[in-house]
Write a protein that holds these residues in place. Structure first.
Motif, mmCIF file in Angstrom:
data_model
loop_
_atom_site.group_PDB
_atom_site.id
_atom_site.type_symbol
_atom_site.label_atom_id
_atom_site.label_comp_id
_atom_site.label_asym_id
_atom_site.label_seq_id
_atom_site.Cartn_x
_atom_site.Cartn_y
_atom_site.Cartn_z
ATOM 1 N N PRO A 508 -3.207 -7.679 11.192
ATOM 2 C CA PRO A 508 -3.294 -8.026 12.626
ATOM 3 C C PRO A 508 -3.686 -9.490 12.871
ATOM 4 O O PRO A 508 -4.731 -9.792 13.456
ATOM 5 C CB PRO A 508 -4.356 -7.061 13.150
ATOM 6 C CG PRO A 508 -5.226 -6.782 11.979
ATOM 7 C CD PRO A 508 -4.300 -6.759 10.787
ATOM 8 N N TRP A 509 -2.816 -10.411 12.448
ATOM 9 C CA TRP A 509 -3.104 -11.829 12.630
ATOM 10 C C TRP A 509 -3.166 -12.204 14.111
ATOM 11 O O TRP A 509 -3.815 -13.201 14.479
ATOM 12 C CB TRP A 509 -2.049 -12.674 11.914
ATOM 13 C CG TRP A 509 -2.045 -12.494 10.439
ATOM 14 C CD1 TRP A 509 -1.164 -11.755 9.693
ATOM 15 C CD2 TRP A 509 -2.989 -13.036 9.502
ATOM 16 N NE1 TRP A 509 -1.499 -11.813 8.360
ATOM 17 C CE2 TRP A 509 -2.609 -12.591 8.213
ATOM 18 C CE3 TRP A 509 -4.103 -13.869 9.630
ATOM 19 C CZ2 TRP A 509 -3.317 -12.948 7.064
ATOM 20 C CZ3 TRP A 509 -4.805 -14.215 8.496
ATOM 21 C CH2 TRP A 509 -4.419 -13.757 7.220
ATOM 22 N N ASP A 531 -11.447 -3.712 15.934
ATOM 23 C CA ASP A 531 -10.627 -2.619 16.460
ATOM 24 C C ASP A 531 -9.205 -2.702 15.926
ATOM 25 O O ASP A 531 -8.589 -1.673 15.596
ATOM 26 C CB ASP A 531 -10.609 -2.662 17.995
ATOM 27 C CG ASP A 531 -11.960 -2.324 18.608
ATOM 28 O OD1 ASP A 531 -12.796 -1.735 17.887
ATOM 29 O OD2 ASP A 531 -12.183 -2.657 19.782
ATOM 30 N N ALA A 532 -8.678 -3.928 15.848
ATOM 31 C CA ALA A 532 -7.311 -4.093 15.349
ATOM 32 C C ALA A 532 -7.208 -3.686 13.883
ATOM 33 O O ALA A 532 -6.180 -3.137 13.450
ATOM 34 C CB ALA A 532 -6.867 -5.543 15.529
ATOM 35 N N LEU A 538 -6.261 0.321 8.586
ATOM 36 C CA LEU A 538 -7.169 1.376 8.098
ATOM 37 C C LEU A 538 -7.065 2.660 8.919
ATOM 38 O O LEU A 538 -7.927 3.530 8.816
ATOM 39 C CB LEU A 538 -8.616 0.874 8.114
ATOM 40 C CG LEU A 538 -8.923 -0.341 7.232
ATOM 41 C CD1 LEU A 538 -10.387 -0.701 7.307
ATOM 42 C CD2 LEU A 538 -8.522 -0.068 5.787
ATOM 43 N N SER A 539 -6.021 2.792 9.703
ATOM 44 C CA SER A 539 -5.900 3.975 10.573
ATOM 45 C C SER A 539 -5.731 5.265 9.789
ATOM 46 O O SER A 539 -5.997 6.348 10.307
ATOM 47 C CB SER A 539 -4.717 3.797 11.534
ATOM 48 O OG SER A 539 -3.506 3.611 10.805
ATOM 49 N N HIS A 540 -5.322 5.165 8.524
ATOM 50 C CA HIS A 540 -5.079 6.365 7.733
ATOM 51 C C HIS A 540 -6.347 6.941 7.115
ATOM 52 O O HIS A 540 -6.324 8.064 6.585
ATOM 53 C CB HIS A 540 -4.089 6.064 6.604
ATOM 54 C CG HIS A 540 -4.622 5.075 5.595
ATOM 55 N ND1 HIS A 540 -4.764 3.724 5.866
ATOM 56 C CD2 HIS A 540 -5.061 5.246 4.313
ATOM 57 C CE1 HIS A 540 -5.248 3.115 4.798
ATOM 58 N NE2 HIS A 540 -5.444 4.014 3.849
ATOM 59 N N ALA A 552 -13.913 -1.721 3.386
ATOM 60 C CA ALA A 552 -12.568 -2.263 3.614
ATOM 61 C C ALA A 552 -12.518 -3.077 4.906
ATOM 62 O O ALA A 552 -11.882 -4.133 4.969
ATOM 63 C CB ALA A 552 -11.543 -1.137 3.645
ATOM 64 N N ILE A 553 -13.183 -2.597 5.963
ATOM 65 C CA ILE A 553 -13.217 -3.357 7.225
ATOM 66 C C ILE A 553 -13.879 -4.705 6.993
ATOM 67 O O ILE A 553 -13.375 -5.746 7.442
ATOM 68 C CB ILE A 553 -13.976 -2.570 8.320
ATOM 69 C CG1 ILE A 553 -13.208 -1.305 8.710
ATOM 70 C CG2 ILE A 553 -14.187 -3.449 9.551
ATOM 71 C CD1 ILE A 553 -13.983 -0.406 9.656
ATOM 72 N N ALA A 554 -15.029 -4.708 6.310
ATOM 73 C CA ALA A 554 -15.746 -5.964 6.061
ATOM 74 C C ALA A 554 -14.887 -6.943 5.274
ATOM 75 O O ALA A 554 -14.822 -8.139 5.589
ATOM 76 C CB ALA A 554 -17.055 -5.681 5.317
#
Length: 905
Positions: A508-509, A531-532, A538-540, A552-554
């Motif tokens: 999500p650039w 959020d993006a 990472l929606s899965h 993973a978010i970090a």
């Protein structure tokens, strides 16, 4: 070569109206405009050939054109009219210096505004931008403005208030496409003001107002004056609204140029064209000469200059400033000191030729780490060519090069050539540079970071009591390896063996607000980007994968905001840990530190200490200079980004965990908002001790609920809880004094710590934050024949117990204790407390040849590895990753330490 300026070329500039309307007068050429000082609205009553100096502070009369020289003076008015005429400007203002001009311009900003500035700037400009960022609440993004596409991600439609450009830049003479950048800014942020520093060119060679800039400023101390006998700054613009604001600021501040200096500057401008013609013609000869010797020369007049075409589209010449690299700082110092005609000075633009080393002089105020990150060579020499005969200038420079050993006579070619030893130095520097480049296909960085324990003050720290935190020997390890498929991947081996990969271009650039070099991340996280990430790549992930999800978010968050323009490294990041996850031992901070360091390294925002020069031959010896081999400035940058990652993982962390993970040792922490002095202070002289850490493996602990329960107990029983907190504070104070006391014998210190541990745990039980599992572990260590002191660490309610192991504790007793704890289904870890902080495997190999690069790792392994020779078979991969991912946790530390020298904080 320098383009020849056509003396017949005309400019769309105002020409004084003819005295007679009988015939139409053609526009004047630039040199004529410079020499002709005419202001039809201000005719001198005596017809003086030179504008008089109105050396007066005040003027008599009421409602006259002038009343006070701070607000207006006839000499200054003549000068401003003249400057506007030669600058294609409707408005011109003159102030006391070039920096004063920039100061006036920056006063157009307000707190919260964002400014985009170049990353190769004059040192004074950088210093003033740092000041307004620190004290005025203005956000400054340092970006490579010579790459128009790199500027675009930083342009915000409402937040971007100003874009500050230099072209050519000082001192690397990189070229920014002023017209293209202005166009992109106006399309995306219509209210943003585009400002150009035109000092290097002067209005004779470049007029940025003609290419979309809103404001242009010059240090008139330089070419406009030309003689270094005055200081002045010039501001020009075409917008009436900006002109009114600038006039108001100058009148309010009172930094307008004095009458005498206005007179001198007018005199200097008359010869601007003839001076610049001579200076840039000579500069072209000097640049060509140095280039022919094989030096790396920065000058837009050379055929191979990367910005040549853009520059000659927007400018009328190449200027009189150039710079070149020798490959050796000491060699450069000898050259500079060996010249006679070239005066050593920080400035330029004078009729006399000048020489300097920017990193030692004009740009010395920029932090060395920042200079390195921006690619500013420490050996760079800047030449500012004057009006002397070019033959004499070249002869003087050649003698300095010969005396310094930079060039030598080649009898075969019958001429001077660059000395072979300096070329070899360049090859070495180039090879070292390639080791750290993110474009290397063999790029690899191996990092480690310790966990932490809270020795004293848990839970009470929430209520203002000082906590004592220390690093532990258990560590997290992070490894980056290059990919060649435009993907990024993570492998968290010890978190359910989690693996995921993503197409870099599909990240999500669009939601990214990049953070430029030398810029700090805002205090608040970018929630839109988080959020993006969570709704996109990472929606899965499911709720059962919460640990992996947070990590993973970090990682992705930092990867996105640290990317530099379109340079997005394709890498895999593997993390391993000898720390138990979720046991209150700072595993998340350790991971955050490893991830932050890895991303800062692959994006070349930090670099490891450079290699010392080899004494003889090809052998290079690199010493890590003890345990503090990683410079403090690098540690500070890593710590800032580790804290960002901790925010993603924990919302509102104290900063203790990541500080211990980076700096190691021990520190005392007191929360802000209480009567005691808040902040973190290292405990100097902290000794390393053996500790047993036991993971109680209690699932479902709720830290927030425990903290809330203590808060409720304090509300219900204020006096009792206050007494407990006071007692815990006394324990922390005593522990801190003992740990920092160099005269206390080790046996006595261990005895003191043992008693304090028991007392501290008793108070924590009174607060209700222990757990039956922790009490069971404590009873096991307290039982005969062990008689050891144990307490909880971290949040309590389970988590981890820490047990101090005396130096003389029987090894047989220790084996029996470990066995007893394991039989009770708890996980014991025998380790040390108080060791080193962040570690990076040295990027420089010792006693190593290409032929020795085989799959089996040996001491002295390089990180990142050198490019293997073609003879090395591709199947013999030298990557650390396969062994790193398969290594057992029990073997991991020993294996990592055996790879070679580690650099530590």
């Amino acid at each position: 070569m320098t383009p020849v300026i056509d003396p017949k070329m005309t400019y769309d500039l105002p020409t004084p109206d003819p005295e007679s309307p009988v015939r139409t007068r053609k526009p004047y050429r630039f040199s004529t405009l410079c020499a002709t000082v005419e202001n039809p609205s201000q005719k001198d009553q005596y017809g003086s050939s030179s504008v008089p100096i109105y050396q007066t502070a005040t003027f008599k009369g009421v409602a006259g054109e002038y009343d006070y020289s701070r607000s207006g003076n006839p000499t200054r008015s003549h000068l401003e009219h003249h400057v506007a005429k030669i600058s294609s400007a409707a408005h011109a203002f003159v102030v006391s210096s070039g920096m004063a001009a920039l100061d006036v311009i920056l006063r157009l900003l307000k707190p919260g505004d964002e400014i985009i500035a170049g990353d190769d700037l004059y040192g004074g400009t950088n210093r003033l931008l740092t000041y307004i960022k620190t004290h005025m609440g203005v956000i400054v993004h340092h970006v490579d403005t010579t790459d128009t596409q790199a500027v675009i991600p930083f342009i915000h439609p409402t937040k971007t208030a100003m874009v500050l450009l230099e072209s050519p830049t000082n001192p690397l003479l990189k070229i920014a496409d002023l017209a293209a950048v202005a166009k992109e800014v106006k399309e995306r942020a219509p209210n943003a003001i585009v400002v150009a520093d035109n000092t290097m060119m002067s209005p004779y060679l470049q007029r940025p107002l003609e290419h979309g800039s809103d404001i242009v400023y010059d240090s008139a101390t330089k070419y406009l004056s030309g003689h270094h006998d005055l200081m002045a700054g010039v501001i020009t613009c075409n917008r009436d609204d900006i002109g009114k604001q600038i006039a108001f600021i100058i009148n309010s501040v009172g930094n307008a140029l004095t009458p005498i200096d206005s007179f001198l500057l007018l005199r200097g401008i008359k010869t601007l064209a003839v001076r610049m013609d001579r200076q840039q013609a000579s500069a072209g000869q000097v640049a060509t000469y140095l280039h022919s010797l094989g030096f790396s020369v920065h000058y837009p007049g050379l055929p191979d200059h990367p910005g040549r075409d853009i520059h000659h589209r927007i400018a009328d010449g190449s200027g009189a400033v150039l710079s070149f690299e020798t490959g050796d700082k000491e060699l450069s110092e000898k050259i500079v000191a060996g010249t006679h005609l070239w005066g050593i000075s920080v400035s330029f633009g004078c009729v006399n030729s000048l020489i300097s080393m920017p990193c030692v002089m004009s740009h010395a105020s920029i932090d060395p780490a920042v200079r390195a990150a921006r690619g500013l060579p420490e050996d760079l020499i800047r030449l500012c060519v004057g009006i002397e005969d070019p033959t004499d200038l070249l002869d003087d420079l050649e003698h300095a090069l010969i005396d310094a050993g930079a060039i030598e006579f080649d009898a075969v070619q019958n001429k001077y050539v660059r000395a072979r030893k300096t070329q070899a130095g360049d090859i070495l520097a180039s090879a070292i540079g390639k080791l750290n480049t993110k474009d290397s296909k063999e790029l690899e960085w191996f990092i480690s970071s310790p966990g932490k324990v809270i020795l004293f003050g848990e839970h009470a720290v929430v209520h203002g009591v000082t906590a004592i935190a220390a690093s532990v020997g258990l560590r997290c390890y992070g490894l980056t390896t290059a990919r060649e498929d435009r993907k990024i991947s993570v492998h968290f081996t010890d978190i359910d063996n989690f693996y995921a990969e993503w197409d870099i271009d599909q990240l999500p650039w669009h939601a990214v607000r990049p953070v430029a070099i030398n810029e700090h991340h805002p205090e608040e996280l970018d929630s839109a980007l988080v959020d993006a990430i969570t709704s996109g790549p990472l929606s899965h992930l499911t709720q059962d994968q919460s640990h992996a999800r947070g990590a993973a978010i970090a990682f992705l968050y930092m990867y996105l905001v640290l990317a530099r323009g379109d340079t997005r490294p394709a890498i895999n990041f593997t993390a391993r840990s000898t720390l138990p996850v979720g046991a209150g031992l700072g595993s998340s901070a350790s991971f955050s530190t490893c991830a932050a360091t890895a991303l800062l390294l692959v994006n070349k925002r930090i670099s490891m200490p450079s290699l010392p020069k080899p004494a003889t031959g090809e052998h290079v010896h690199f010493s890590h200079q003890g345990r503090r081999a990683i410079p403090p400035l690098i540690a500070e940058e890593v710590n800032r980004w580790a804290f960002v990652a901790e925010k993603i993982l924990h919302g509102n962390p104290s900063g203790v965990d990541n500080s211990v993970a980076v700096y190691g040792g021990a520190l005392a922490y007191t929360r802000a908002g209480f009567e005691r002095k808040s902040g973190m202070e290292p405990i100097t002289g902290f000794k390393s001790f053996r500790f047993l850490l036991t993971n109680s493996k209690v699932p479902g602990r709720n830290t927030k609920a425990l903290v809330a329960a203590v808060g409720q107990k304090k509300a219900n029983e204020p006096e009792a809880v206050a007494n407990i907190l006071t007692a815990i504070q006394s324990i922390s104070d005593e522990a801190r004094r003992a740990l920092a006391d160099p005269e206390m014998a080790r046996g006595e210190l261990l005895s003191v710590l043992s008693a304090l541990i028991r007392e501290n745990h008793t108070h924590l039980v009174s607060l209700g934050v222990s757990h039956p599992s922790l009490e069971q572990i404590r009873e096991a260590t307290l039982a005969s024949p062990y008689d050891l002191s144990t307490k909880l660490t971290g949040a309590g309610g389970g988590g981890c117990a820490v047990t101090l192991i005396p130096d003389d504790f029987s090894e047989e007793h220790l084996r029996n204790l470990l066995s007893n704890i394991a039989e009770q289904k708890y996980d014991p870890y025998l380790t040390t407390v108080g060791g080193s902080g962040l570690g990076v495997l040295s990027p420089y190999a010792e006693h190593r040849t290409v032929s020795s690069v085989r799959p089996a790792r040996v001491a002295g392994q390089v990180t990142p590895p050198q490019t293997p020779s073609p003879e090395v078979d591709a199947k013999d991969s030298t990557e650390l990753r396969p062994a790193f991912e398969l290594m057992s946790v029990e073997q991991l530390t020993e294996w990592a330490e055996g790879l070679g020298k580690w650099l530590y904080v």
